[in-house]
Design a protein around this motif. Structure first.
Motif, PDB file in Angstrom:
ATOM      1  N   UNK A  47       0.856  -1.112  -0.055  1.00 17.00           N
ATOM      2  CA  UNK A  47       0.038  -0.093  -0.065  1.00 17.00           C
ATOM      3  C   UNK A  47       0.910   1.256  -0.150  1.00 17.00           C
ATOM      4  N   UNK A  48       1.877   1.254   0.751  1.00 18.77           N
ATOM      5  CA  UNK A  48       2.795   2.317   0.777  1.00 18.77           C
ATOM      6  C   UNK A  48       3.441   2.698  -0.600  1.00 18.77           C
ATOM      7  N   UNK A  49       3.899   1.608  -1.319  1.00 19.90           N
ATOM      8  CA  UNK A  49       4.565   1.789  -2.380  1.00 19.90           C
ATOM      9  C   UNK A  49       3.472   1.926  -3.450  1.00 19.90           C
ATOM     10  N   UNK A  50       2.409   1.667  -3.497  1.00 15.93           N
ATOM     11  CA  UNK A  50       1.248   2.162  -4.312  1.00 15.93           C
ATOM     12  C   UNK A  50       0.995   3.691  -4.312  1.00 15.93           C
ATOM     13  N   UNK A  51       1.058   4.345  -2.915  1.00 15.42           N
ATOM     14  CA  UNK A  51       0.892   5.547  -2.561  1.00 15.42           C
ATOM     15  C   UNK A  51       2.036   6.326  -3.103  1.00 15.42           C
ATOM     16  N   UNK A  52       3.244   6.114  -3.115  1.00 13.67           N
ATOM     17  CA  UNK A  52       4.299   6.738  -3.344  1.00 13.67           C
ATOM     18  C   UNK A  52       4.355   6.781  -4.857  1.00 13.67           C
ATOM     19  N   UNK A  53       4.168   5.648  -5.526  1.00 12.36           N
ATOM     20  CA  UNK A  53       4.289   5.810  -6.972  1.00 12.36           C
ATOM     21  C   UNK A  53       3.089   6.448  -7.816  1.00 12.36           C
ATOM     22  N   UNK A  54       1.949   6.497  -7.124  1.00 10.16           N
ATOM     23  CA  UNK A  54       0.536   7.019  -7.704  1.00 10.16           C
ATOM     24  C   UNK A  54       0.843   8.539  -7.752  1.00 10.16           C
ATOM     25  N   UNK A  55       1.566   9.161  -6.565  1.00  8.91           N
ATOM     26  CA  UNK A  55       1.819  10.336  -6.635  1.00  8.91           C
ATOM     27  C   UNK A  55       2.516  11.306  -7.808  1.00  8.91           C
ATOM     28  N   UNK A  56       3.111  10.491  -8.496  1.00  7.30           N
ATOM     29  CA  UNK A  56       3.742  11.083  -9.804  1.00  7.30           C
ATOM     30  C   UNK A  56       2.954  11.088 -10.940  1.00  7.30           C
ATOM     31  N   UNK A  57       1.649  10.532 -10.917  1.00  6.48           N
ATOM     32  CA  UNK A  57       0.469  10.694 -11.868  1.00  6.48           C
ATOM     33  C   UNK A  57       0.059  12.120 -11.763  1.00  6.48           C
ATOM     34  N   UNK A  94       2.113  -3.783 -11.758  1.00  3.20           N
ATOM     35  CA  UNK A  94       2.275  -4.214 -10.247  1.00  3.20           C
ATOM     36  C   UNK A  94       1.370  -4.175  -8.960  1.00  3.20           C
ATOM     37  N   UNK A  95       0.218  -3.240  -9.535  1.00  2.61           N
ATOM     38  CA  UNK A  95      -0.872  -3.169  -8.305  1.00  2.61           C
ATOM     39  C   UNK A  95      -2.285  -3.363  -8.977  1.00  2.61           C
ATOM     40  N   UNK A  99      -1.763 -10.753 -11.188  1.00  2.56           N
ATOM     41  CA  UNK A  99      -0.419 -11.376 -11.115  1.00  2.56           C
ATOM     42  C   UNK A  99       0.389 -10.982 -10.018  1.00  2.56           C
ATOM     43  N   UNK A 100       0.107  -9.747  -9.588  1.00  2.00           N
ATOM     44  CA  UNK A 100       1.033  -9.111  -8.469  1.00  2.00           C
ATOM     45  C   UNK A 100       0.662  -9.772  -7.235  1.00  2.00           C
ATOM     46  N   UNK A 101      -0.432 -10.458  -7.197  1.00  2.00           N
ATOM     47  CA  UNK A 101      -0.800 -10.697  -5.691  1.00  2.00           C
ATOM     48  C   UNK A 101      -1.026 -12.486  -5.692  1.00  2.00           C
ATOM     49  N   UNK A 142      -7.411   0.295  -4.730  1.00  2.00           N
ATOM     50  CA  UNK A 142      -8.333   1.577  -4.611  1.00  2.00           C
ATOM     51  C   UNK A 142      -7.221   2.824  -4.497  1.00  2.00           C
ATOM     52  N   UNK A 143      -6.137   2.635  -3.707  1.00  2.00           N
ATOM     53  CA  UNK A 143      -5.338   3.786  -3.520  1.00  2.00           C
ATOM     54  C   UNK A 143      -4.842   4.260  -5.191  1.00  2.00           C
ATOM     55  N   UNK A 144      -4.765   3.518  -5.901  1.00  2.00           N
ATOM     56  CA  UNK A 144      -4.056   4.019  -7.273  1.00  2.00           C
ATOM     57  C   UNK A 144      -5.387   4.642  -7.901  1.00  2.00           C
TER      58      UNK A 144
END
Length: 305
Positions: A47-57, A94-95, A99-101, A142-144
């Motif tokens: 979840x933290x990784x999804x949050x960090x990467x999402x902020x770039x969009x 990856x989110x 396949x990611x899970x 949902x974070x994404x």
């Protein structure tokens, strides 16, 4: 450092540690409850990784440099289009993917909890010993969706078109919708496998079906004038670029366009491959097609221009 790279690293590390997780954290004679706790920690890393990467969009850098300062930067600098596309692709693969899970059945059977109360186990007598893995996975996804389909982020992407220098190729609004739709509904282009001359059934995982329903709900809310936002279920608060901001008119139009495209693909898939679908997948496709029809038949929100 690069927050997007931090996100990649967290997800990559969580993926690696999930392998033989119980062997890593539980010694002979110890409770399996340690595996449950470690599993929850690693999902939080996802979840933290999804949050960090999402902020770039739709992301941007804000500077407090003054005019004529040495190496002064403009107050607002959008993240480059190439970097935003890179992060969007990473999130899709990856989110927003089952396949990611991929967790081993043995690991999921070992996610029990201790059945006696003590200071470190306050939920021993909860309603179930099971952990809601599917709900937690959807919470991460949902974070994404919360970020990429947020009205303020979509409006910022439109502004970045005006802020971009000639030839810089910023990320466009339509690219976000195309990336999400093509990734989340890639199953409509899936072909049945041939096993020993016998055609196997096309079976969608529950993870995929849950994500597709959620995505349709978001697009439907845009078309009908709703906020399209829902809280995640990871057990902690995720800070997104949310807020009470209306969705741009172009985003609503794109949402309607993509609902129509998905509906057409569903109709073609059901007609051409209906016999190749297992009952649950076919029921999901039929229901999705029906839901889209109801949304597209509804009148546009009169508050919209």
């Amino acid at each position: 450092g690069d927050p997007c790279e931090f996100g990649r690293e967290r997800i990559a590390l969580a993926t690696e540690l999930m392998k033989d997780l119980d062997g890593r954290v539980v010694k002979d004679g110890e409770s399996w409850a340690k595996t449950r706790r470690a599993f929850g920690v690693l999902l939080n890393q996802w979840g933290d990784g999804a949050t960090l990467a999402s902020q770039f969009v739709g992301g941007q850098s804000v500077s407090r440099d003054h005019k004529a300062d040495k190496d002064a930067r403009d107050p607002i600098m959008p993240i480059s289009g190439a970097k935003q596309r890179e992060c969007l692709k990473f999130l899709s693969e990856n989110v927003l993917s089952d396949k990611a899970f991929q967790f081993s059945p043995a690991l999921l059977r070992r996610l029990g909890t201790e059945r006696w109360m003590h200071w470190g186990n306050q939920s021993a007598y909860g309603p179930s010993v099971d952990i809601s893995v599917l709900e937690k996975i959807l919470g991460i996804q949902k974070i994404v969706l919360n970020h990429c389909l947020n009205g303020r982020v979509l409006a910022r992407l439109q502004n970045q078109q005006l802020q971009a220098d000639s030839g810089s190729d910023p990320l466009r609004l339509d690219e976000v919708f195309r990336s999400l739709s093509d990734g989340i509904w890639a199953d409509l282009d899936k072909q049945p496998e041939n096993t020993g001359g016998k055609e196997a059934k096309i079976v969608l995982s529950t993870v995929r079906r849950n994500l597709q329903r959620e995505y349709l709900s978001r697009l439907g809310s845009m078309v009908l004038g709703g906020s399209g936002l829902s809280s995640d279920s990871l057990g902690y608060i995720v800070l997104t670029s949310g807020g009470s901001s209306s969705t741009p008119a172009d985003a609503r139009a794109l949402a309607r366009l993509h609902l129509g495209e998905i509906s057409n693909k569903l109709a073609k898939t059901l007609e051409a491959k209906g016999g190749s679908l297992d009952d649950t997948t076919r029921a999901h496709f039929e229901e999705s097609k029906h839901r889209i029809a109801k949304i597209l038949e509804a009148n546009l929100d009169v508050r919209e221009p």
